[in-house]
Each structure stands twice: as structure tokens, then as C-alpha cells.
Design a protein around this motif. Structure first.
Motif, PDB file in Angstrom:
ATOM      1  N   VAL A   3       0.879  -1.171   0.000  1.00 41.38           N
ATOM      2  CA  VAL A   3       0.000   0.000   0.000  1.00 41.38           C
ATOM      3  C   VAL A   3       0.912   1.216   0.000  1.00 41.38           C
ATOM      4  N   PHE A  11       0.283   4.434  -0.082  1.00 37.62           N
ATOM      5  CA  PHE A  11      -0.338   5.725   0.205  1.00 37.62           C
ATOM      6  C   PHE A  11      -0.830   5.744   1.644  1.00 37.62           C
ATOM      7  N   VAL A  30      -3.477   6.288   4.695  1.00 37.53           N
ATOM      8  CA  VAL A  30      -4.884   5.964   4.909  1.00 37.53           C
ATOM      9  C   VAL A  30      -5.291   6.628   6.213  1.00 37.53           C
ATOM     10  N   LEU A  50     -11.515   5.313   8.215  1.00 40.65           N
ATOM     11  CA  LEU A  50     -11.640   3.870   7.997  1.00 40.65           C
ATOM     12  C   LEU A  50     -12.533   3.260   9.081  1.00 40.65           C
ATOM     13  N   GLU A  84     -14.552   7.095   3.125  1.00 40.07           N
ATOM     14  CA  GLU A  84     -13.437   6.955   2.197  1.00 40.07           C
ATOM     15  C   GLU A  84     -12.134   7.297   2.936  1.00 40.07           C
ATOM     16  N   PRO A  85     -11.216   6.324   3.095  1.00 43.07           N
ATOM     17  CA  PRO A  85     -10.052   6.586   3.952  1.00 43.07           C
ATOM     18  C   PRO A  85      -8.871   7.214   3.219  1.00 43.07           C
ATOM     19  N   VAL A  86      -8.924   7.232   1.904  1.00 39.88           N
ATOM     20  CA  VAL A  86      -7.770   7.729   1.148  1.00 39.88           C
ATOM     21  C   VAL A  86      -7.995   9.200   0.798  1.00 39.88           C
ATOM     22  N   LEU A  97      -1.187  -4.901   2.215  1.00 44.10           N
ATOM     23  CA  LEU A  97      -2.563  -5.375   2.380  1.00 44.10           C
ATOM     24  C   LEU A  97      -2.489  -6.692   3.143  1.00 44.10           C
ATOM     25  N   VAL A 149     -23.300  -4.728   2.930  1.00 42.38           N
ATOM     26  CA  VAL A 149     -22.228  -3.863   2.423  1.00 42.38           C
ATOM     27  C   VAL A 149     -22.819  -2.549   1.937  1.00 42.38           C
ATOM     28  N   PRO A 163     -21.058   3.398  -1.452  1.00 46.41           N
ATOM     29  CA  PRO A 163     -21.297   4.845  -1.467  1.00 46.41           C
ATOM     30  C   PRO A 163     -21.640   5.342  -2.867  1.00 46.41           C
ATOM     31  N   TRP A 166     -14.625  -5.754   0.770  1.00 53.15           N
ATOM     32  CA  TRP A 166     -15.031  -4.372   0.564  1.00 53.15           C
ATOM     33  C   TRP A 166     -14.003  -3.427   1.138  1.00 53.15           C
ATOM     34  N   ARG A 167     -13.429  -3.818   2.295  1.00 53.42           N
ATOM     35  CA  ARG A 167     -12.392  -2.980   2.889  1.00 53.42           C
ATOM     36  C   ARG A 167     -11.165  -2.925   1.978  1.00 53.42           C
ATOM     37  N   ALA A 168     -10.798  -4.084   1.433  1.00 52.20           N
ATOM     38  CA  ALA A 168      -9.645  -4.123   0.530  1.00 52.20           C
ATOM     39  C   ALA A 168      -9.916  -3.284  -0.717  1.00 52.20           C
ATOM     40  N   ARG A 192     -11.824  -0.671  -0.947  1.00 56.31           N
ATOM     41  CA  ARG A 192     -11.748   0.746  -0.580  1.00 56.31           C
ATOM     42  C   ARG A 192     -10.290   1.187  -0.461  1.00 56.31           C
ATOM     43  N   LEU A 193      -9.479   0.310   0.149  1.00 51.62           N
ATOM     44  CA  LEU A 193      -8.074   0.662   0.329  1.00 51.62           C
ATOM     45  C   LEU A 193      -7.354   0.798  -1.004  1.00 51.62           C
ATOM     46  N   ARG A 194      -7.777  -0.003  -1.966  1.00 51.80           N
ATOM     47  CA  ARG A 194      -7.094   0.031  -3.265  1.00 51.80           C
ATOM     48  C   ARG A 194      -7.759   0.990  -4.237  1.00 51.80           C
ATOM     49  N   ALA A 240     -13.387   2.302  -4.226  1.00 57.75           N
ATOM     50  CA  ALA A 240     -14.561   3.085  -3.846  1.00 57.75           C
ATOM     51  C   ALA A 240     -14.452   4.520  -4.334  1.00 57.75           C
ATOM     52  N   SER A 241     -13.439   4.792  -5.152  1.00 54.15           N
ATOM     53  CA  SER A 241     -13.338   6.140  -5.703  1.00 54.15           C
ATOM     54  C   SER A 241     -13.559   6.073  -7.204  1.00 54.15           C
ATOM     55  N   ARG A 262     -17.168   2.309  -9.920  1.00 58.36           N
ATOM     56  CA  ARG A 262     -17.203   1.795  -8.552  1.00 58.36           C
ATOM     57  C   ARG A 262     -18.127   0.583  -8.458  1.00 58.36           C
TER      58      ARG A 262
END
Lengths: 411, 239
Positions: free
Chosen positions: A47, A49, A51, A56, A61-63, A78, A246, A249, B154-156, B158-160, B163-164, B170
Motif C-alpha cells: 500500500v 499511500f 490511509v 476507515l 473513504e479513507p484515502v 494489504l 455492504v 457509497p 469491501w475494505r480491501a 476501498r483501500l485500493r 470506492a473512488s 465503482r
């Protein structure tokens, strides 16, 4: 000291000769200091970047967060199976020697310009320290400090009380120790779901009767299904419930999927209706309400899903599977949404206090856009689902004219 | 989500109160009675009494009250829609519309929180068609694995950066993620079926046969049922 070091090196060589380290990822020979072979170690997804831990934890959105500058973290990897093997070995399998490699990986993940003034570690409670024999956080911090050329200050923090191991806390909450006593929060499984006691008997009782009749009929249709097909049906029923949990967004909205279209295409009408009934029943049992209206909820969810496969087969004659799946899902979602809206309107129209046209207009102004958003969102997801299945397991998709054959081959 | 479900499921198996010791069949009957009374009760007093009885059941079962409130409070969001739609200016109608689903969902959470799922589904699987009864067991069994996997996936994503970007991208990425879960579910069903065969699966999942084993704890369930019926008899015509 020199003879002792020599003896220790000899002992390590002897151990490596007698018990060679095999990589848990691929089985190749590996260095005991890294556990994984070089190839598997390099293939752990990085990863690159920052976060935001605060976002989170809240499911945002954490990024790229600019609000919580102090809560930015730079994850090294990851958490895939290979990373998990390393972390578990360090924490639970008495492999403190791995800390050097892990600390170096952490150091690599930090931005080049970031020069920490100080590195410290959260201490273990003495009881846990005795149990484990070492503090893995301190070992990692020391390795990280060495790799970045920063001073390492052990003992800067003190643990005043024992806390529950993080592995036993909710994995959805990073920074979980502090939050473990907090409000559990509403269960986030959310979709259009009619609760008990809001609809008149004249609406829910026929709905329940119709659903039970359809259930018996669908069971007769599917009586030749293999037991394996029933297990597959159970797995996809769980997938419907998982999809409802789930949050996707969509601008200001958090949309909860149902996946009723793709599941309908994959299972066929009879099995899909059964899946809808089972999903509605389980939701009713776990507190979402709707024990008396389980029939109506199943009818709304299942009727659309039951149409999905025939529509898919019709569309697949002219279009590629992803487009056919998206089209079938749009029809399924439109039918489910229409049934749900009709049920709600029936419920609102019943009783002594029927709503005026103004309130119905307001309801329509909210419900119809949401309905269209649902159709678009589910169709786009179905497109992606079909595209992936087509690449990896095309035999799971039904085919014309032998749709039943495909189902059997899938089972 | 999985945390709430898992804690309810754990409470059902680990609880040691008399409610946990009572038979699943009697608890199912009591929950059904509470739900039906709540749905049909015309009087606000009766609904309040039933809601209080449901809370008494929950608290005496030692289910975590916050967890119960979070799980059983779910219908509020959808009930608000009906409250707004049927607003008549009085306080009675909204309260009735609110208490009915809340009492029903509380009764359901009490039932699930005191009854392990094999006991709960066993009587239902005997009246439902075979594939549906089996589906209840298999779906619930697969639920925890799939929800946990879906949340990690879903978390993975979003991290990658999944989700953007534009919504269409998306959603298509989310669809590909769900497709991996379809494949996982398919492979899991194959393994599960092989395991069932190895364990002597005879063509039907019947659940355990303890669901109708009566004990002294069932007297408490009968007592609670009688209390609900008495409340209904006395308060049916009350305001």
C-alpha cells in the motif's frame, strides 16, 4: 563473546540443515528470518499511500482525507494470506526474528521525506509479556527506527490496564481496544424491508398465503435438484444477505445491494424464490422484523429474481453475457421495486387515516428516484459480476437452449 | 454487522439462563404469540405491556441490552415511513405503528438470542418443503463466512481505490468483487456437500431433535405466555 557467537551461528546452521524453512506460500526453501521465500515476500501487495484511520473506522473513504491529519497511517501491506502468515508467526508462533524484515517493510512504506523524530512502541501488559516472552511491537519499532535512522525510545508509554487481545475484537474497527466498550451500532444490513404491524391483515395475510403456495410449487419444480445444488442455493442466499450488509457509497447515499438479479440468473426461478423466502425469514429472525410479512417481503424480492433468468436467456441471444445480466437485473429490480412500492402504498392507503394526496406525492418524490437509483446500481454491479464470471467460470452462467444442463453442470 | 449477528449467535449457545434451557418449540410458540398479539392489539396500553414483557424476557435472558436495542431497533427506519404516511395528528397512531414492529422484532431477537439455530430451524424445517428447510440451515451456516469475506473484500477494495472514481466504475468493481464471492460460494457448496456425504448425509438436514424436549424451564415460558394472554384479556379494550 566470539566463541559464543560462533557456537550460536553453528547452531543456527545446524537447525537450518535439520529443519529447513519452507515457504508457507509456495513450499520453496526460505530464509528463517523472513519465513516466506523472496518471491512470495515481494508479491505481498503493498500500500503506497496514507490511509486515514479515523475515516476507515467510520466506514468513510479513507484515502485522501484532509480532516484528520493526525490520524494518517502508512500501511506497509494489504493483509493477504502471506502477510497474515508473517504477522501470526511473529505474534503467536514465537518467531521474534521476523521483526527485522517486517520493520524494514514498514520503513519502506513511509514517504521518503518523512524523518521521524522518535520511534516508540506501545508496551504489552506484563501478563501478556510473560505469556508471549517478548513485545512484538517493541521489536518492530526497533527495526523501523534502525531502518529509518531514528532514535528508538522504549518505555515512553505505560500500559495501565490489561485490555482484550485485538484479535478477539471486532475486525471492522481499527483502534479497537479503545472502542470495545462503545455502542455496538445498528446492524447495517439494510434494504427495502417491510416490518411487522404496519400493514393491514387484508394485505399481509394473502401475501403470506401466496408466498407459501409459491414455495410449495417451487419445491415441486425443484424436487429433482441435486443436494449439491441446494448447498449452492444456500451459499447464494448467504451472498444476498452479505450484499445487503455492504454499503456502496453513491454520492450522498449509502446504497445496500440485494444481488437479486445475478442470483436469479445463476439459480433460476424456483430456487431464487426459495432463496428470497429464506433470506427474508432469516432477516425477520435477527431483528429486522417482518415475521408476519415474510411472505410479502419474499414475494417482492423473489418475483423479480424469478424473472431474471428468462429475461437473461432472451437477451443473451443478441447480447454478450454482461449486458444480458445487466438487462435481466434491471428488469428484476424494477419488478421487485414496483411490488414493494405497491405494497407500501396499499399499507398507507388502508385504515382510517388514509394519507392525503400531498403526502403520497411526497412519498412518490422520494421513492421513485430511489427506485431508479436502485435499478441503475444493481445493473452496473450485475455487469461487473457477469464479466468476472465469464472470464473465470463461464460454465456457471446459464446457456440457451440447454439452460437446465448448465445448471446441472454447475452443480 | 457480522459482530452483531455473531454476538447474538454466541449468546444463544453460551447462555445459561432458564430461557436458554427451555425447549425451542415452546419459545417459538411464545414468540409467535407475542408477535401476533402485537400485530393485532388495538390498544396502546396492551402494546406497551407487551413491549415491556418482551424487554423483561430479553433482560432476564442476560442478552446485552445495547446489542439487543441495536438489533431490534432496525425496523424503526422503515416504520417512520408509515408513521409519516399515516399521520393523523394524534399521538396514538404513531405510537401504535412504532410499538408493533418493535415488540415483534424484540420478541424475534429474544428467540434467536436464547435458541441455537439448529434447535430453532429444526421445527421449521419439518413444516417447510425440504429444499427450503435445508436452505435455512445452509444459508445461516454460510452467512458468517460470506459476510466476513464480503466485509474484508469491501475494505480491501476501498483501500485500493475501488470506492473512488465515477459511480459506474465503482459499482462494476463491486460487481467483480461479488463475483469472487459467487465463486467462493460455489466452491464452498461443493466442499460442504462432500463433507455432508462423508458424515452420512441421508438426503435431508433435520437439525437436532432436542427442540421439543421439555424441561422445568418450559414452565417459565408457559408463565410468560399466560402473562401475555392475561394482559391481552385485560387491556384489549383499554385506550
Amino acid at each position: 563473546m566470539a566463541p559464543a557467537r560462533l557456537l550460536a551461528a553453528l547452531a543456527r546452521d545446524l537447525e537450518a540443515f535439520a529443519f529447513p524453512q519452507r515457504c508457507p506460500g509456495c513450499g520453496a526453501l526460505a530464509s528463517p528470518d523472513r519465513l516466506l521465500c523472496a518471491r512470495c515476500f515481494e508479491r505481498i501487495p503493498r500500500v503506497a499511500f496514507a490511509v486515514c484511520a479515523a475515516c476507515l473506522a467510520r466506514g468513510r473513504e479513507p484515502v485522501g482525507c484532509l480532516r484528520h491529519a493526525a490520524r494518517q497511517v502508512w500501511p506497509a501491506w494489504l493483509y493477504d494470506e502471506r502477510a497474515a502468515a508473517l504477522v501470526h508467526a511473529l505474534k503467536y508462533r514465537e518467531r521474534p526474528g521476523l521483526a527485522a524484515a517486517l520493520g524494514a517493510a514498514m520503513a519502506e512504506s513511509l514517504p521518503a521525506g518523512l524523518a521521524p523524530d522518535l520511534v516508540t512502541a506501545v508496551p504489552l501488559h506484563p501478563a501478556r509479556r510473560r505469556e508471549r516472552g517478548y513485545n512484538q511491537a517493541a521489536l518492530l519499532a526497533a527495526a523501523l527506527a534502525a531502518a529509518r535512522g531514528a532514535p528508538f525510545l522504549p518505555g515512553a508509554l505505560a500500559r495501565t490496564r490489561p485490555t482484550r487481545p485485538q484479535a478477539r475484537l471486532d475486525p471492522a474497527q481499527p483502534g479497537r481496544t479503545r472502542r470495545a466498550r462503545r455502542w455496538p451500532g445498528p446492524s447495517s444490513m439494510s434494504h427495502l424491508h417491510i416490518p411487522d404491524g404496519v400493514l393491514p391483515l387484508a394485505v399481509w395475510l394473502p401475501g403470506l398465503a401466496a408466498a407459501l403456495l409459491l414455495l410449495v410449487w417451487s419445491a415441486r419444480l425443484a424436487r429433482d435438484a441435486s443436494r449439491q445444488q441446494v448447498a449452492y442455493q444456500g451459499a447464494l442466499g448467504a451472498l444476498v444477505l452479505a450484499a445487503m450488509a455492504v454499503e456502496v457509497p453513491l454520492g450522498p447515499l449509502e446504497y445496500h445491494l440485494t444481488l437479486v438479479g445475478p442470483v436469479g440468473v445463476l439459480l433460476g426461478p424456483a430456487a431464487t424464490f426459495q432463496v428470497a423466502f429464506v433470506a427474508s425469514a432469516i432477516l425477520a429472525f435477527v431483528g429486522h422484523g417482518g415475521l408476519t410479512v415474510v411472505g410479502l417481503n419474499a414475494l417482492a424480492l423473489g418475483a423479480g429474481g424469478a424473472l431474471a433468468r428468462p429475461v437473461y436467456l432472451a437477451l443473451a441471444r443478441r447480447a454478450r453475457p454482461p449486458a444480458a445480466m445487466a438487462g435481466a437485473t434491471a428488469v428484476a429490480q424494477a419488478v421487485s421495486g414496483a411490488l414493494w412500492l405497491a405494497t407500501v402504498l396499499l399499507g398507507l392507503g388502508g385504515g382510517a387515516a388514509a394519507p392525503g394526496a400531498g403526502r403520497l406525492g411526497l412519498f412518490a418524490a422520494v421513492a421513485f428516484p430511489l427506485w431508479f437509483v436502485g435499478i441503475a446500481a444493481e445493473s452496473a454491479v450485475a455487469w461487473g459480476t457477469a464479466r468476472f464470471i465469464l472470464r473465470v467460470r463461464p460454465d456457471l452462467l446459464p446457456r440457451e437452449p440447454a439452460g437446465a444442463d448448465a445448471e446441472e453442470s454447475a452443480a | 454487522m457480522i459482530n452483531t449477528l455473531a454476538r447474538i449467535d454466541y449468546a444463544a449457545s453460551a447462555g445459561r439462563t432458564p430461557w436458554h434451557a427451555a425447549s425451542a418449540l415452546s419459545k417459538l410458540a411464545l414468540a409467535a404469540l407475542l408477535v401476533l398479539l402485537a400485530v393485532f392489539a388495538p390498544s396502546l396500553s396492551l402494546l406497551a405491556a407487551l413491549y415491556a414483557l418482551a424487554w423483561l424476557l430479553v433482560l432476564s435472558s442476560r442478552l446485552p441490552w445495547r446489542l439487543t436495542l441495536a438489533a431490534a431497533g432496525y425496523p424503526v427506519a422503515f416504520t417512520l415511513l408509515f408513521i409519516v404516511g399515516r399521520w393523523d395528528g394524534s399521538a396514538g397512531t404513531p405510537l401504535r405503528l412504532l410499538l408493533r414492529p418493535l415488540t415483534a422484532s424484540l420478541a424475534a431477537v429474544w428467540l434467536v438470542g436464547t435458541t441455537p439455530y439448529p434447535d430453532l430451524f429444526a421445527p421449521l424445517s419439518r413444516v417447510l418443503p425440504r429444499s427450503v428447510g435445508d436452505g435455512l440451515f445452509l444459508t445461516y451456516r454460510a452467512l458468517f463466512a460470506l459476510i466476513g469475506r464480503a466485509e474484508r473484500l469491501w475494505r480491501a477494495l476501498r483501500l485500493r481505490g475501488g470506492a473512488s472514481g465515477p459511480p459506474r466504475r465503482r459499482l462494476m468493481v463491486a460487481g467483480e468483487g461479488f463475483a469472487t464471492l459467487v465463486l467462493y460460494g460455489f466452491e464452498r457448496s461443493q466442499r460442504l456437500y462432500a463433507t455432508m456425504l462423508l458424515r452420512g448425509h441421508s438426503g435431508r438436514i433435520c437439525g437436532c431433535r432436542h427442540y421439543a424436549e421439555w424441561s422445568r424451564a418450559d414452565l417459565l415460558v408457559i408463565l410468560a405466555g399466560l402473562a401475555a394472554v392475561a394482559a391481552a384479556a385485560f387491556l384489549w379494550r383499554a385506550p
